[in-house]
Design a protein around this motif. Structure first.
Motif, PDB file in Angstrom:
ATOM      1  N   GLU A  47       0.801  -1.040   0.076  1.00 50.24           N
ATOM      2  CA  GLU A  47      -0.048  -0.005  -0.001  1.00 50.24           C
ATOM      3  C   GLU A  47       0.813   1.306   0.116  1.00 50.24           C
ATOM      4  OE1 GLU A  47      -3.757  -1.749   2.404  1.00 50.24           O
ATOM      5  OE2 GLU A  47      -2.769   0.009   3.408  1.00 50.24           O
ATOM      6  N   GLU A  49       0.450   5.598   0.385  1.00 47.91           N
ATOM      7  CA  GLU A  49      -0.277   6.478   1.044  1.00 47.91           C
ATOM      8  C   GLU A  49       0.496   7.810   0.664  1.00 47.91           C
ATOM      9  OE1 GLU A  49      -2.067   8.299   5.253  1.00 47.91           O
ATOM     10  OE2 GLU A  49      -0.511   6.766   5.162  1.00 47.91           O
ATOM     11  N   PHE A  85      -3.679   5.161  -1.467  1.00 43.86           N
ATOM     12  CA  PHE A  85      -4.530   5.664  -0.828  1.00 43.86           C
ATOM     13  C   PHE A  85      -4.335   7.090  -0.576  1.00 43.86           C
ATOM     14  CE2 PHE A  85      -5.177   1.160   0.375  1.00 43.86           C
ATOM     15  CZ  PHE A  85      -6.690   1.197   0.574  1.00 43.86           C
ATOM     16  N   LEU A  86      -5.266   7.750  -0.442  1.00 44.11           N
ATOM     17  CA  LEU A  86      -5.014   9.473  -0.215  1.00 44.11           C
ATOM     18  C   LEU A  86      -6.433  10.066   0.518  1.00 44.11           C
ATOM     19  CD1 LEU A  86      -6.959  11.539  -2.478  1.00 44.11           C
ATOM     20  CD2 LEU A  86      -5.035  10.575  -3.926  1.00 44.11           C
ATOM     21  N   GLU A  87      -6.028  11.139   1.116  1.00 42.49           N
ATOM     22  CA  GLU A  87      -7.259  11.801   1.602  1.00 42.49           C
ATOM     23  C   GLU A  87      -7.229  13.301   1.418  1.00 42.49           C
ATOM     24  OE1 GLU A  87      -6.105  13.131   6.187  1.00 42.49           O
ATOM     25  OE2 GLU A  87      -6.792  10.961   5.814  1.00 42.49           O
ATOM     26  N   ARG A 128      -9.022   5.781  -3.331  1.00 47.07           N
ATOM     27  CA  ARG A 128      -8.297   4.641  -3.395  1.00 47.07           C
ATOM     28  C   ARG A 128      -8.178   4.404  -4.734  1.00 47.07           C
ATOM     29  NH1 ARG A 128      -9.696  -0.587  -4.366  1.00 47.07           N
ATOM     30  NH2 ARG A 128      -8.325  -2.146  -3.894  1.00 47.07           N
TER      31      ARG A 128
END
Length: 139
Positions: A47, A49, A85-87, A128
């Motif tokens: 994963e 990020e 993934f990121l926000e 994602r």
């Protein structure tokens, strides 16, 4: 990095130089880009990020964020990441548009996650995507 981050993040708290130094001291974290636009990424197992991405306001709308997105995703895949993934703040339309171009999908929401400099809060959208082994598309 801290100067670019501060110039780019005016509605939320920008990261300090010591925060960047601390993150970059980890073998799991790498940066790509330059003072105009950069990304900071952590890869753990399969994963990746995106910890932060910032484009200095003097260099926005020049395609730099797209270049940096391709670079960090390629490097993360090289390091074994198969998904990313990121926000992003719900109201950050330019960033969300960029991520959608790179085939990110919204998978969750963190309600009231970010505190703005004016004291209000906003949601964080978790996004994602599956990382291809190579050849990220030009967008």
């Amino acid at each position: 990095m801290a100067a670019t981050h501060q110039a780019a993040f005016t509605q939320t708290r920008a990261w300090t130089a010591s925060e960047f130094e601390s993150l970059l001291s980890s073998q799991l974290v790498f940066a790509t880009g330059d003072a105009r636009c950069f990304a900071l990424v952590r890869v753990i197992a399969d994963e990746a990020e995106l910890l932060t991405i910032a484009t200095h306001p003097n260099h926005q709308r020049q395609g730099l964020a797209q270049q940096v997105m391709r670079q960090w995703q390629t490097q993360a895949a090289t390091l074994g990441a198969t998904q990313a993934f990121l926000e992003v703040a719900a109201g950050n339309t330019p960033a969300r548009t960029l991520y959608l171009r790179f085939m990110y999908e919204e998978v969750a929401t963190r309600t009231g996650y970010y505190t703005r400099t004016d004291g209000t809060s906003c949601d964080a959208i978790i996004m994602r995507r599956i990382l291809p082994a190579h050849n990220l598309p030009d967008v």
